[in-house]
Design a protein around this motif. Structure first.
Motif, PDB file in Angstrom:
ATOM      1  N   PRO A   1       0.919   2.124  -9.665  1.00  0.00           N
ATOM      2  CA  PRO A   1       0.328   2.200  -8.324  1.00  0.00           C
ATOM      3  C   PRO A   1       0.313   0.834  -7.662  1.00  0.00           C
ATOM      4  O   PRO A   1       0.298  -0.207  -8.334  1.00  0.00           O
ATOM      5  CB  PRO A   1      -1.092   2.705  -8.594  1.00  0.00           C
ATOM      6  CG  PRO A   1      -1.394   2.234  -9.983  1.00  0.00           C
ATOM      7  CD  PRO A   1      -0.088   2.255 -10.722  1.00  0.00           C
ATOM      8  N   PRO A   2       0.274   0.778  -6.330  1.00  0.00           N
ATOM      9  CA  PRO A   2       0.174  -0.506  -5.623  1.00  0.00           C
ATOM     10  C   PRO A   2      -1.271  -1.003  -5.630  1.00  0.00           C
ATOM     11  O   PRO A   2      -2.172  -0.370  -6.186  1.00  0.00           O
ATOM     12  CB  PRO A   2       0.641  -0.159  -4.208  1.00  0.00           C
ATOM     13  CG  PRO A   2       0.220   1.264  -4.044  1.00  0.00           C
ATOM     14  CD  PRO A   2       0.374   1.906  -5.402  1.00  0.00           C
TER      15      PRO A   2
ATOM     16  N   ALA B   1      -2.366   0.543 -14.092  1.00  0.00           N
ATOM     17  CA  ALA B   1      -1.666  -0.617 -13.536  1.00  0.00           C
ATOM     18  C   ALA B   1      -2.010  -1.914 -14.255  1.00  0.00           C
ATOM     19  O   ALA B   1      -1.257  -2.885 -14.173  1.00  0.00           O
ATOM     20  CB  ALA B   1      -1.992  -0.754 -12.050  1.00  0.00           C
ATOM     21  N   GLY B   2      -3.154  -1.952 -14.949  1.00  0.00           N
ATOM     22  CA  GLY B   2      -3.580  -3.183 -15.599  1.00  0.00           C
ATOM     23  C   GLY B   2      -4.126  -4.211 -14.637  1.00  0.00           C
ATOM     24  O   GLY B   2      -4.206  -5.400 -14.953  1.00  0.00           O
ATOM     25  N   ARG B   3      -4.512  -3.780 -13.441  1.00  0.00           N
ATOM     26  CA  ARG B   3      -5.088  -4.669 -12.432  1.00  0.00           C
ATOM     27  C   ARG B   3      -5.907  -3.803 -11.485  1.00  0.00           C
ATOM     28  O   ARG B   3      -5.949  -2.577 -11.614  1.00  0.00           O
ATOM     29  CB  ARG B   3      -3.997  -5.414 -11.657  1.00  0.00           C
ATOM     30  CG  ARG B   3      -2.936  -4.512 -11.095  1.00  0.00           C
ATOM     31  CD  ARG B   3      -1.930  -5.264 -10.245  1.00  0.00           C
ATOM     32  NE  ARG B   3      -0.758  -4.464  -9.956  1.00  0.00           N
ATOM     33  CZ  ARG B   3      -0.718  -3.479  -9.061  1.00  0.00           C
ATOM     34  NH1 ARG B   3      -1.810  -3.185  -8.370  1.00  0.00           N
ATOM     35  NH2 ARG B   3       0.390  -2.795  -8.857  1.00  0.00           N
TER      36      ARG B   3
ATOM     37  N   PHE C   1       1.006  11.905  -9.126  1.00  0.00           N
ATOM     38  CA  PHE C   1       2.073  11.083  -8.564  1.00  0.00           C
ATOM     39  C   PHE C   1       2.234   9.773  -9.334  1.00  0.00           C
ATOM     40  O   PHE C   1       3.356   9.305  -9.554  1.00  0.00           O
ATOM     41  CB  PHE C   1       1.776  10.796  -7.089  1.00  0.00           C
ATOM     42  CG  PHE C   1       2.861  10.034  -6.386  1.00  0.00           C
ATOM     43  CD1 PHE C   1       3.998  10.670  -5.945  1.00  0.00           C
ATOM     44  CD2 PHE C   1       2.740   8.670  -6.174  1.00  0.00           C
ATOM     45  CE1 PHE C   1       5.007   9.962  -5.306  1.00  0.00           C
ATOM     46  CE2 PHE C   1       3.739   7.956  -5.535  1.00  0.00           C
ATOM     47  CZ  PHE C   1       4.870   8.604  -5.095  1.00  0.00           C
ATOM     48  N   TYR C   2       1.115   9.178  -9.749  1.00  0.00           N
ATOM     49  CA  TYR C   2       1.188   7.891 -10.438  1.00  0.00           C
ATOM     50  C   TYR C   2       1.217   8.036 -11.952  1.00  0.00           C
ATOM     51  O   TYR C   2       0.984   7.069 -12.667  1.00  0.00           O
ATOM     52  CB  TYR C   2       0.000   7.018 -10.030  1.00  0.00           C
ATOM     53  CG  TYR C   2       0.067   6.574  -8.591  1.00  0.00           C
ATOM     54  CD1 TYR C   2       1.084   5.731  -8.148  1.00  0.00           C
ATOM     55  CD2 TYR C   2      -0.868   7.013  -7.664  1.00  0.00           C
ATOM     56  CE1 TYR C   2       1.164   5.340  -6.829  1.00  0.00           C
ATOM     57  CE2 TYR C   2      -0.801   6.613  -6.344  1.00  0.00           C
ATOM     58  CZ  TYR C   2       0.219   5.776  -5.932  1.00  0.00           C
ATOM     59  OH  TYR C   2       0.306   5.383  -4.618  1.00  0.00           O
ATOM     60  N   ASP C   3       1.529   9.235 -12.430  1.00  0.00           N
ATOM     61  CA  ASP C   3       1.611   9.420 -13.872  1.00  0.00           C
ATOM     62  C   ASP C   3       2.782   8.646 -14.476  1.00  0.00           C
ATOM     63  O   ASP C   3       2.708   8.199 -15.624  1.00  0.00           O
ATOM     64  CB  ASP C   3       1.748  10.911 -14.202  1.00  0.00           C
ATOM     65  CG  ASP C   3       1.831  11.172 -15.691  1.00  0.00           C
ATOM     66  OD1 ASP C   3       0.833  10.930 -16.383  1.00  0.00           O
ATOM     67  OD2 ASP C   3       2.911  11.589 -16.158  1.00  0.00           O
TER      68      ASP C   3
ATOM     69  N   ALA D   1       0.842  -1.201   0.000  1.00  0.00           N
ATOM     70  CA  ALA D   1       0.000   0.000   0.000  1.00  0.00           C
ATOM     71  C   ALA D   1       0.874   1.246   0.000  1.00  0.00           C
ATOM     72  O   ALA D   1       2.019   1.229   0.462  1.00  0.00           O
ATOM     73  CB  ALA D   1      -0.929   0.018   1.211  1.00  0.00           C
ATOM     74  N   ASP D   2       0.312   2.322  -0.531  1.00  0.00           N
ATOM     75  CA  ASP D   2       0.859   3.662  -0.374  1.00  0.00           C
ATOM     76  C   ASP D   2      -0.133   4.459   0.451  1.00  0.00           C
ATOM     77  O   ASP D   2      -1.345   4.393   0.216  1.00  0.00           O
ATOM     78  CB  ASP D   2       1.067   4.351  -1.720  1.00  0.00           C
ATOM     79  CG  ASP D   2       2.239   3.759  -2.498  1.00  0.00           C
ATOM     80  OD1 ASP D   2       3.027   3.008  -1.894  1.00  0.00           O
ATOM     81  OD2 ASP D   2       2.365   4.053  -3.701  1.00  0.00           O
TER      82      ASP D   2
END
Length: 698
Positions: free
Chosen positions: A348-349, A372-374, A342-344, A291-292
């Motif tokens: 991501p987790p 993320a593909g999930r 931030f996740y550009d 996690a973040d």
């Protein structure tokens, strides 16, 4: 903190032109837009809104100079852009943005999720003035385990992921990565050397001797056994640490039962190294594997976002970010923009924990899932361990912002003392310090460091490679060249817009000058909404005193009267004689606290030994010296590493390797006869002749 926003105002994140404030109580309120300019901006936006489709997309607002003011996304472009054209209930920042808008561009997307992804990408690329911007662009480090070599390498990694392999992270700091890699080398004996170093080894290196590597380069371990070690490290970093530790424990017990105590001791040490990786964290988790955690705090109109990274139920560090955002925004609005940006450029987790409920949480979660593909879960926990993690992050955000505000206030007091010590009319906002470094005139470089109310502004530091036209070792000449290059460019940039305004140029001519090139401390020409020229800034619009200027208020050079005179003449030639100039001459026997200062119109003087300004000046001078010396050493190191074989046309890596393997050293290649060169395996006759000619026909 909850603030109500009228229904007819766009729900986007806006910001004014300010950077970080010097102190909370010193923050001026942003001025209002001129009525004429606001009306003109509304007309421009309304004209675009008439022809927009009722579809998702991204819009960009431009000023007269073509600079991007704002990037926003919308579920319906027509509805969102039309909201700007209503011209009522806007904040001052939004009103100023509308007043400056002269053009707009649009991109339609298939879904609102695609629009959100495109918006965050464009914000990071274009850095518009009125968007929430992340001020920390430094990429986060990862642990990389290569997958394109029979003996995988473990290494620290930043940047794009072009090489095949596994990337584990992000870690909050380089220190955390290096500490973890050091422990993993002890536990799994993986190599950290580069592939080229690996290929050229003929005997094990020191890391093998101190039991940090298993020595695959020289066959001390087979590739099959080494790959098994790499797989164990991959499993450990992927979260399967319990299975890895159980395997090592079983092998340790088996070795002990067979009376192979040295082997058992090695397994014991590897287990201890893995335990150190897991135990060396200030806060770990039991039920949160990956996690973040994002928590935001607001004080005095400023924001701090604290991010904690948890992987494999371990804390991999935290980072405090200070986004630039308008004070009218709520913490939830700022946090939403920070998370999407931030996740550009990073995956991501599985779980993202937030301190505030986001208005578009579902949309942001969809965007992160697409990236993320999930599945990626976005949550604002109310109880249990997750809530404790968020509370811990929020406490750290509050403390980090408090320190930032205190440091900023303390730095401002030092700038005030500096202005008083040198008799300046007001405290300098931007201080530039110059120093040169060389050894007997070789690898000469000049360095410029910059300080302001936020401390050392390292993104503004500059280096100058001294040209060959300057006499080697001429300190005065080097200082003249550095300052001439700096202030000639500054004069060229800052003088164009002002000259056009003084000559009564049209608004289009003035607008063609990029705002970043305009002199920040002078009153910028204000384009007339009717397009008939330029008009002075309206009385009710205050200049932005909080933006960090590009023009210095004070210049400090390291040196005595000679450097001072050289600097004074150059600055006068470049039209910068109005900038305060100070030279620092070292005291007798180079003792600190005994420095002599030179200024225009003053006799040389010293400051009292306990004057706070003197300590601050010494810090500035030492930082300039450190920066110049470091740049010089880096340049000299690059030249030392240069191989003479690289200068020979037709000599690539393979032939260079063949020559070095055959002769051992470059000096041996230089002394070699043509026949010896031609007998080198992998080197043809033409190459041998080229090498021989290079070393013998000069």
């Amino acid at each position: 903190m909850n603030r109500e926003r009228p229904d007819d105002v766009p729900e986007e994140e806006f910001e004014d032109e300010e950077e970080l404030l010097p102190a909370p109580e010193a923050a001026p309120e942003p001025g209002e837009a001129a009525p004429g300019a606001l009306k003109a901006g509304i007309e421009v936006i309304a004209d675009f809104a008439r022809h927009l489709p009722n579809r998702p997309g991204v819009y960009r607002m431009f000023d007269r100079a073509g600079e991007v003011l704002y990037v926003g996304k919308a579920k319906s472009l027509k509805n969102r852009v039309s909201a700007y054209a209503r011209g009522m209930a806007h904040t001052n920042a939004v009103a100023r943005m509308i007043a400056e808008t002269a053009n707009m561009e649009f991109v339609t997307t298939g879904t609102e999720t695609e629009a959100l992804l495109l918006e965050s990408n464009l914000i990071k690329q274009l850095r518009p003035r009125y968007n929430v911007l992340l001020r920390d662009d430094k990429s986060f480090p990862y642990i990389f385990l290569s997958g394109d070599h029979p003996a995988p390498q473990i290494a620290k990694h930043r940047g794009s992921r072009q090489r095949k392999g596994d990337y584990f992270g992000p870690f909050a700091s380089v220190w955390a990565v290096e500490r973890t890699i050091d422990a993993l080398q002890k536990a799994f004996l993986l190599r950290s050397c580069s592939d080229s170093y690996y290929e050229n080894r003929t005997r094990p290196c020191l890391l093998f001797q101190i039991k940090r590597c298993s020595g695959p380069c020289t066959g001390e371990i087979s590739h099959t056994d080494y790959q098994a070690l790499a797989d164990q490290a991959r499993d450990f970093l992927s979260g399967r640490s319990t299975a890895v530790k159980q395997l090592l424990s079983q092998r340790m017990q088996a070795a002990a039962e067979e009376l192979e105590f040295e082997k058992a001791a090695r397994y014991r040490d590897r287990l201890a190294a893995l335990s150190a990786v897991q135990a060396g964290q200030d806060i770990n988790t039991q039920g949160v594997e990956e996690a973040d955690v994002f928590a935001i705090d607001e004080q005095a109109g400023q924001f701090c976002v604290e991010i904690f990274f948890f992987r494999n139920k371990q804390n991999w560090g935290n980072r405090a970010l200070f986004p630039r955002a308008d004070r009218s925004l709520t913490p939830a609005e700022v946090l939403a923009s920070v998370v999407t940006q931030f996740y550009d450029d990073k995956p991501p987790p599985k779980l993202v924990l937030l301190s505030h409920e986001l208005a578009e949480a579902e949309l942001i979660a969809e965007a992160l899932c697409a990236r993320a593909g999930r599945k990626v879960e976005l949550a604002t926990p109310k109880r249990g361990e997750r809530r404790d993690l968020v509370a811990h992050a929020r406490k750290n955000a509050h403390e980090a912002l408090a320190r930032k505000l205190a440091d900023s206030a303390g730095q401002q007091s030092l700038l005030n003392a500096l202005g008083a010590a040198f008799g300046l009319a007001k405290a300098p906002r931007r201080v530039e310090v110059y120093d040169n470094s060389h050894i007997m005139g070789t690898n000469a470089v000049g360095g410029m460091i910059v300080a302001g109310r936020d401390g050392f502004m390292k993104s503004h530091y500059r280096t100058f490679n001294i040209s060959a036209d300057t006499i080697a070792g001429d300190d005065f000449g080097m200082m003249r060249e550095v300052l001439k290059r700096r202030f000639s460019r500054l004069a060229k940039e800052s003088g164009v817009a002002l000259a056009l305004a003084d000559e009564g140029a049209s608004a289009d001519a003035v607008a063609s000058i990029p705002p970043t090139l305009a002199q920040p401390d002078a009153p910028r020409p204000y384009p007339s909404p009717q397009g008939g020229g330029v008009e002075p800034r309206p009385e009710n619009e205050e200049p932005d005193d909080t933006a960090f200027p590009s023009r210095p208020d004070l210049v400090i050079v390291d040196g005595g009267k000679g450097q001072f005179e050289a600097a004074r003449r150059i600055m006068a030639e470049c039209g910068a004689s109005d900038i305060a100039l100070v030279a620092i001459a070292k005291g007798e026997d180079r003792n600190a606290m005994r420095e002599t200062f030179f200024m225009v119109g003053k006799e040389p003087f010293k400051l009292p030994p306990r004057d706070p300004a003197l300590f601050f000046i010494q810090r500035l001078r030492d930082e300039a010296h450190r920066f110049a010396i470091g740049t010089h050493r880096a340049k000299r190191k690059r030249e030392i590493k240069t191989n003479p074989l690289d200068e020979i046309p037709g000599i690539g890596p393979s032939r260079k390797r063949a020559l070095l393997l055959h002769f051992g050293t470059v000096k041996a290649i230089q002394r070699a006869k043509l026949d010896d060169l031609m007998r080198t395996p992998g080197v043809n006759a033409a190459t041998a002749k080229a090498v021989h000619a290079h070393f013998h026909e000069h």
